[in-house]
Design a protein around this motif. Structure first.
Motif, short mmCIF file in Angstrom:
data_model
loop_
_atom_site.label_atom_id
_atom_site.label_comp_id
_atom_site.label_asym_id
_atom_site.label_seq_id
_atom_site.Cartn_x
_atom_site.Cartn_y
_atom_site.Cartn_z
N ASN A 83 71.68 30.91 115.04
CA ASN A 83 71.74 30.53 116.45
C ASN A 83 72.67 31.48 117.18
N GLU A 84 73.06 31.14 118.41
CA GLU A 84 73.90 32.03 119.20
C GLU A 84 75.32 32.16 118.65
N GLU A 85 75.76 31.23 117.81
CA GLU A 85 77.10 31.31 117.23
C GLU A 85 77.12 31.91 115.83
N ALA A 86 76.01 31.74 115.10
CA ALA A 86 75.96 32.18 113.70
C ALA A 86 74.73 33.04 113.47
N ASP A 87 74.94 34.25 112.93
CA ASP A 87 73.80 35.11 112.63
C ASP A 87 73.39 35.02 111.16
N GLY A 88 74.03 34.13 110.43
CA GLY A 88 73.67 33.87 109.05
C GLY A 88 74.11 32.47 108.67
N VAL A 89 73.27 31.76 107.94
CA VAL A 89 73.60 30.42 107.43
C VAL A 89 73.05 30.35 106.02
N ARG A 90 73.90 29.95 105.06
CA ARG A 90 73.41 29.86 103.69
C ARG A 90 74.26 28.94 102.84
N TRP A 91 73.67 28.52 101.73
CA TRP A 91 74.36 27.75 100.72
C TRP A 91 74.95 28.75 99.73
N VAL A 92 76.23 28.59 99.42
CA VAL A 92 76.93 29.55 98.55
C VAL A 92 77.52 28.81 97.36
N HIS A 93 77.15 29.25 96.17
CA HIS A 93 77.73 28.68 94.96
C HIS A 93 79.19 29.11 94.88
#
Length: 155
Positions: free
Chosen positions: A116-126
């Motif tokens: 979105n406009e605040e985050a250019d990456g979103v993910r689940w991280v072990h």
């Protein structure tokens, strides 16, 4: 609005505001932690932000999580209060904020990772992969307290 973070930096400007904010440390069934890459700093962080009038800190954490990551989550616990006078955030509009975050623990109940406009990456991280990412030391501290069971933290 751009920002510069100072962490234990003697050259940091003096804070002129203290704004209540909440973060949500969301952990899925596989033990991975939800992180977003902030557009303003390029660093990976827990979802979170400033509390609005009329909402509780926990409601703020849930709202910010969905807004910033696309993940709908519910609060399952409390990690702690983080307010370090040595962690200063300077915004381009002149605000200079001392960190103040109520950090909650949660689990996902819906949604999907969405930029979105605040985050250019979103993910689940072990947890084993956290050191591969550029994560601000304050976020490392919060995640570390969760992973070691050193909470609630009342710093």
């Amino acid at each position: 609005m751009g920002r510069t973070e100072y962490y234990h930096d003697p050259k940091a400007p003096k804070a002129n505001t203290l704004i209540p904010a909440s973060n949500l440390l969301v952990v899925n069934d596989e033990g991975a932690i939800l992180l977003q890459r902030r557009r303003d700093t390029g660093q990976w962080a827990l979802p979170g932000g400033a509390q609005d009038i009329g909402e509780s800190p926990a409601q703020c954490a849930v709202r910010e999580c969905e807004e910033e990551t696309g993940i709908v989550a519910e609060v399952t616990g409390f990690l702690g209060v983080y307010s370090n006078p040595e962690h200063i955030i300077e915004y381009t509009d002149g605000e200079i904020r001392q960190q103040y975050e109520a950090v909650y623990i949660g689990r996902p109940v819906g949604g999907k990772p969405t930029v979105n406009e605040e985050a250019d990456g979103v993910r689940w991280v072990h947890p084993d992969d956290l050191d591969k990412l550029d994560i601000h030391p304050s976020m490392h501290e919060q995640i570390g307290h969760y992973l070691t069971g050193a909470y609630p933290y009342l710093g």
